[in-house]
Design an enzyme around this catalytic site. Sequence first.
Site, PDB file in Angstrom:
ATOM      1  CG  ASP A  13      -1.663   1.237   1.483  1.00  0.00           C
ATOM      2  OD1 ASP A  13      -2.348   1.684   0.539  1.00  0.00           O
ATOM      3  OD2 ASP A  13      -1.575   1.798   2.588  1.00  0.00           O
ATOM      4  CG  ASP A  15      -1.531   7.861   0.518  1.00  0.00           C
ATOM      5  OD1 ASP A  15      -0.478   8.504   0.373  1.00  0.00           O
ATOM      6  OD2 ASP A  15      -2.462   7.882  -0.305  1.00  0.00           O
ATOM      7  N   GLY A  56     -10.256   6.904  -1.063  1.00  0.00           N
ATOM      8  CA  GLY A  56     -10.345   7.651  -2.315  1.00  0.00           C
ATOM      9  C   GLY A  56     -10.623   9.116  -2.056  1.00  0.00           C
ATOM     10  CB  THR A 126      -2.150   2.753  -3.619  1.00  0.00           C
ATOM     11  OG1 THR A 126      -2.590   3.861  -2.830  1.00  0.00           O
ATOM     12  CG2 THR A 126      -1.739   3.265  -4.992  1.00  0.00           C
ATOM     13  CB  THR A 128      -3.095   7.449  -3.457  1.00  0.00           C
ATOM     14  OG1 THR A 128      -2.979   8.867  -3.442  1.00  0.00           O
ATOM     15  CG2 THR A 128      -1.792   6.842  -3.962  1.00  0.00           C
ATOM     16  CG  ASN A 132      -1.343  11.794  -4.955  1.00  0.00           C
ATOM     17  OD1 ASN A 132      -1.036  12.886  -5.419  1.00  0.00           O
ATOM     18  ND2 ASN A 132      -2.510  11.583  -4.371  1.00  0.00           N
TER      19      ASN A 132
END
Length: 256
Positions: A13, A15, A56, A126, A128, A132
């Site tokens: 993952d 974040d 999200g 992820t 994101t 990012n």
Amino acid sequence: MKNQKKLQAVLFDVDGTLADTEQDGHRVAFNAAFQQFNLDWNWDIDLYGKLLEITGGKERIRYFMENFVPSELNKNDLTNWIASLHKAKTKYFESLMETGNIPLRPGVARLIQELRQKKIKFAIATTTTMENVTSLLKSTLGEESIDWFDVIGAGDIVPSKKPAPDIYHWVLNQLDLPAQQCIAIEDSENGLKSARAALLPTLITVSGYTHQQRFDEAVAVLSDLGEPSKPLTQIQGVTITQGWVDYEILNNLINH
């Protein structure tokens, strides 16, 4: 004695897992975008912690509007307006990344380099955005680091975000590997639910916003991946026999 599985791939993952980006990265960028759009919204640390239950960024904005500022929902073409706001937020986040103020969490760079040396596949799964992911990797591991990952699954590449398993199914399909020969590294309860729904053994390294969540289905829950000079703290699950996570530890975890 049962046959030992050999770990073939590690799925990260982003974040909260690769870097603690939420409080001082994404939250700050959201607030900057709100100012740009002349909105009097402010997501403080506590509120943002609650909003993180929604995965999200665009989904988080919509949830906030529905629950805190429902009068704003009558905008023309709300979906596109939210997308524009989120795009502005992503630009602010990228700028924050470029300053190099958000480092990788303990053990992440070390483990990635070990996996590279051992020629073990590793991937990203992820919710994101790809922008990012790219900004974080370039600012912490260098320009060429994007190419180290065998697969990067990010953003809207699948219809349903975590806790749905879609992103993990997609990454596993791209890797062409069974879940039982891989391990996911996550930091949140939603991430754990997503990985476990895809049948992935999952290691949790808790982050600032997630340390009080429930992780009953994780093979182990740790403070972080640890370094030889700064050992990890064990929270629950299979006992880690040294102060840092390496390939051998991960291989051991998938056989429990």
